[in-house]
Design an enzyme around this catalytic site. Structure first.
Site, short mmCIF file in Angstrom:
data_model
loop_
_atom_site.label_atom_id
_atom_site.label_comp_id
_atom_site.label_asym_id
_atom_site.label_seq_id
_atom_site.Cartn_x
_atom_site.Cartn_y
_atom_site.Cartn_z
N GLU A 34 0.83 -1.21 0.00
CA GLU A 34 0.00 0.00 0.00
C GLU A 34 0.86 1.27 0.00
O GLU A 34 0.52 2.25 -0.65
CB GLU A 34 -0.94 0.00 1.21
CG GLU A 34 -2.05 -1.04 1.14
CD GLU A 34 -2.96 -0.86 -0.07
OE1 GLU A 34 -3.12 0.27 -0.54
OE2 GLU A 34 -3.48 -1.87 -0.57
N CYS A 189 -13.28 1.59 -15.39
CA CYS A 189 -13.60 3.01 -15.21
C CYS A 189 -12.31 3.82 -15.26
O CYS A 189 -11.94 4.50 -14.31
CB CYS A 189 -14.32 3.21 -13.88
SG CYS A 189 -15.16 4.80 -13.72
N CYS A 196 -17.48 1.37 -20.44
CA CYS A 196 -18.75 1.35 -19.72
C CYS A 196 -19.59 0.10 -20.03
O CYS A 196 -20.35 -0.37 -19.18
CB CYS A 196 -19.55 2.61 -20.02
SG CYS A 196 -18.71 4.12 -19.47
N CYS A 199 -19.09 -2.52 -17.53
CA CYS A 199 -19.15 -2.10 -16.13
C CYS A 199 -20.38 -2.69 -15.43
O CYS A 199 -21.49 -2.60 -15.95
CB CYS A 199 -19.19 -0.58 -16.04
SG CYS A 199 -19.34 0.02 -14.35
N CYS A 205 -25.34 4.49 -13.46
CA CYS A 205 -24.22 5.44 -13.39
C CYS A 205 -24.68 6.78 -13.95
O CYS A 205 -25.08 6.88 -15.12
CB CYS A 205 -23.03 4.91 -14.17
SG CYS A 205 -21.65 6.08 -14.25
#
Length: 341
Positions: A34, A189, A196, A199, A205
DNA sequence: AATTCGGGGCT
DNA sequence: AGCCCAGAATT
């Protein structure tokens, strides 16, 4: 509404990324990944991550290492305060938390270099904590899906996004859900030309309904980045080159670098004043530009040789290194490039 | 609340 | 040549 998370979780199981090297439950490995992934792409991180783990397999070995050793492994990744904070945090885990990573986002966020989003990611992946992340991917996904306009770097927009991210959390399956947000942002995205049609949340959306995918999230207002200039002196003495450790904060903090001069005319004087060295400089090398996030730096390389030494300088932040020795140090990328030529 | 931190990959 | 990236610390 809550079905947002369920659609993402189902999508991740089939289409998400499942073979990233840090997809483990060991909090040390999750934490390391991370930190490295802050503002840094997955493909860039992977080789650094693997080399770092070989050298520092656990938090105890990292805590016990020298800061030079840690910075050397980080050299080239950028944002070097991450490496300094990583080292401090490892020592804090050993001393304050007895070698065990804390399990809550609040405690994790007390480690230097761990902010709210990173703390949530570590807690979710390592311990299954119900915590919301908000990185660049998530900001883009949520800004588009909910139709939130305004630059996410401002406080108002960021608060709204945090609120939404928290409201959307699932009751179970937090690990896969967290991964799904990152995967969706990285693969579907995307900033430009989002896919899209693939998605899982395209149906509701807002950006897609309004055809505003290209406008959301609202881009950062741009400013002209200032130009800076510096001279990097390549002072040689008996086959070795003079390097200087930079102060711990600011650009290239803590890294070994070629000594700077304000101009080619000032170089000789600077060496006399700062190092007690009488240096004869050659003609300057070709200028080259190094681009930072917030300014452009034009670098003039200036090779030279020591004629004699007028004072003894045994300072901790100075050192003479052969080319091979220097390349083992933590060096800024343009300095590394200069030394490799 | 805005600015400061690197470097590389991608378009 | 910009833009963006599994953001946090500092001012």
């Amino acid at each position: 509404m809550s079905d947002f998370s369920q659609r993402l979780i189902a999508w991740q199981a089939v289409h998400g990324r499942h073979n990233l090297p840090w997809q483990v439950s060991d909090p040390y490995r999750v934490w390391l990944s991370e930190i490295m992934l802050q503002q840094t792409q997955v493909a860039t991180v992977i080789p650094y991550y693997q080399q770092f783990l070989e050298r520092f397999p656990d938090v105890a070995s990292l805590a016990a290492a020298s800061s030079d050793d840690v910075l050397a492994r980080w050299s080239g990744l950028g944002y070097y305060s991450r490496a300094r904070n990583l080292h401090k945090a490892a020592q804090m885990v050993m001393e304050r938390f007895e070698g065990q990573f804390p399990r809550t986002p609040a405690l994790l966020a007390e480690l230097p270099g761990v902010g709210p989003s990173t703390a949530a990611a570590i807690a979710a992946f390592s311990f299954g904590a119900q915590a919301a992340i908000l990185d660049g991917n998530v900001k883009r996904v949520l800004a588009r899906w909910a139709g939130i306009s305004g630059y996410p770097g401002t406080k108002v927009v960021e608060r709204e996004l945090w609120q939404l991210a928290t409201n959307l959390l699932p009751n179970t399956g937090i690990e896969r859900y967290t991964q799904s947000l990152m995967d969706l942002g990285a693969t579907i995205c995307t900033p430009k030309k989002p896919a899209c049609m693939a998605c899982p949340v395209q149906a509701d959306c807002i950006a897609r309904q309004q055809g505003r995918q290209a406008e959301l999230p609202t881009p950062k207002p741009k400013k002209v980045s200032p130009e800076r200039q510096t001279v990097l002196m390549m002072v040689e003495r008996g086959g070795k080159i003079l390097l200087e450790r930079r102060p711990p904060s600011g650009i290239w903090g803590g890294l070994w670098s070629l000594p700077e001069a304000s101009s080619t005319l000032d170089a000789s004087n600077a060496c006399q004043q700062r190092f007690g060295l009488n240096v004869e400089f050659d003609s300057a090398g070709e200028d080259f530009v190094h681009v930072f996030t917030h300014f452009r730096l034009t670098i003039t390389p200036l090779p030279g040789s020591v004629i004699n030494q007028t004072a003894l300088t045994h300072e901790d932040h100075l050192g003479w290194f052969s080319k091979a020795e220097a390349l083992e140090l933590g060096l800024p990328t343009p300095v590394r490039k200069l030394l490799m030529k």
